[in-house]
Write an enzyme that holds these catalytic residues in place. Structure first.
Site: not given
Ligand code: GDD
Ligand code: MG
Length: 369
Positions: A124, A175, A233
């Site tokens: 994303d 976070k 993001d």
């Molecule tokens: N295959 C799989 N299985 N993918 C997953 C799963 C899972 O169980 N859970 C989440 N994802 C994928 C989501 O589809 C997304 O592309 C990515 O992992 C990150 O998940 P988000 O839900 O978007 O996380 P976030 O935005 O809250 O936080 C993450 O991204 C940040 C940067 O944008 C973390 O990695 C943070 O540390 C980071 O700063």
């Molecule tokens: Mg994200």
């Protein structure tokens, strides 16, 4: 920087990536009820098309998509990946395994050897960062993992990643309410294949809360590659709209966006006289914009209908949704096939669920008014 013509490091060598796309995208509801976040129409194409095309331009040759939520839609959308010059493979998690579990599960399909670098991407993210330079840092440091880091004003919403003077990561704080630096995890990693195989298989694992802290704790080399090129993001409606607009405006170059401009009107859309489209607005295929309406910085999915004299700003209008004459929308999400009647005013983060009819009796759509 974005849209450059750098020669990828190791050009011609196979380079594999894992793309994490298994999340449910709950912050983007109701848009993600029918379609997973990575497939939402963004600047005229499914979001992931930007990431896949960008990865290919940076030297990635093969991508394993780690899917869970609405898995089958990914293969239907991208097939074997040949249109991107990539080889695509798909793995499915029956129950979501988290970011680390998803990476470990996808590793069964990798062909890389234990010492090879493997790129891992959150599905994303829009980023113009220099992936070949991140790979170079990884190789030179002989690291277990090298993270792309970016500086943001709101680090508490992300993974906070302090480093020492040599760019070695000293902690990973997912976070945290009290971030110690504004440098955050940008969601693009270079892993040495061996480090992926060390993630425990068959259970839920978070790379952010478990794997990275454990690697750092055990003294393995984790590097932070800081690059402040365009980064976003798209996980919230506001960010999703901004990302789509930035791509249309050319603030981030994407190989799959044709010529940048104030708006992108897809084939089969109709824009009536006096309507103005600005700020990177996308008008989906078969959509219709009535006379004298203004649409600024918004995303209209296929088949959306806007009446005459409407004013739409910073909003998403779902597939086959409609908005009546003279209605004002600012910062809202209208779900697929929802209908907002004439002379309404909706603002500030409001979300209308799919199929809902707000004020249906007053919908008197006419392009001649
Ligand atoms: N295959 C799989 N299985 N993918 C997953 C799963 C899972 O169980 N859970 C989440 N994802 C994928 C989501 O589809 C997304 O592309 C990515 O992992 C990150 O998940 P988000 O839900 O978007 O996380 P976030 O935005 O809250 O936080 C993450 O991204 C940040 C940067 O944008 C973390 O990695 C943070 O540390 C980071 O700063
Ligand atoms: Mg994200």
């Amino acid at each position: 920087m974005s849209g450059d013509s750098r020669v990828p490091s190791g050009a011609g060598e196979p380079l594999e990536a894992i793309l994490l796309v298994g999340g449910r995208g709950t912050r983007l509801r109701p848009l993600t009820i029918s379609i997973p976040k990575p497939l939402l129409p963004t600047a005229g194409v499914p979001f992931l098309a930007h990431q896949l095309a960008r990865a290919a331009s940076c030297g990635v040759t093969r991508v394993v998509l780690a899917t869970s939520y609405r898995s089958q839609m990914f293969a239907e959308c991208f097939g074997d990946g040949s249109s991107f010059g990539l080889e695509l493979d798909y793995v499915h998690e029956e129950e979501p395994l988290g970011t680390g579990g998803g990476i470990r599960n996808a590793a069964s399909r990798l062909r890389s050897g234990p010492d090879d670098p493997v790129v891992v991407l959150n599905g994303d993210i829009l980023s113009g960062h220099d992936l070949p330079a991140q790979l170079d840092m990884h190789r030179k440091a002989d690291a277990a993992v090298t993270l792309h880091l970016v500086e943001v004003t709101d680090p508490a919403r992300f993974g906070c990643v302090p480093t020492d003077d040599n760019q070695r990561v000293t902690a990973f704080l997912e976070k945290t309410p009290n971030p110690v630096t504004n440098r955050i995890n940008a969601g693009c990693y270079v892993y040495t294949r061996r480090a992926i195989d060390e993630i425990p298989p068959g259970r839920v694992v978070s790379v952010e809360r478990e794997t990275f802290p454990a690697l750092i704790e055990s003294g393995q080399v984790v590097m932070g590659y800081v690059d402040n090129a365009y980064w976003l993001d798209v996980g919230t409606p506001e960010a999703f709209v901004r990302g789509s607009c930035d791509l249309v405006l050319g603030r981030l170059a994407s190989p799959v966006v044709p010529t940048p401009g104030e708006s992108l009107i897809l084939p089969g859309a109709t824009v009536y006289a006096g309507a103005t489209l600005t700020g990177g607005t996308v008008v989906g295929a078969g959509a219709l914009i009535g006379r004298d309406s203004t649409v600024e910085g918004s995303v209209l999915f296929d088949g959306a209908t806007i009446g005459s004299g409407a004013r739409i700003r910073g909003s998403v209008i779902g597939r086959d949704a409609s908005v009546g004459n003279n209605t004002v929308l600012d910062g809202v999400v209208i779900g697929d096939e929802a209908h907002v009647g004439a002379r309404n005013e909706l603002r500030g983060g409001l979300r209308v669920w799919p199929g809902i009819e707000l004020d249906p009796l007053s919908i008197r759509f006419s392009t001649d008014e």
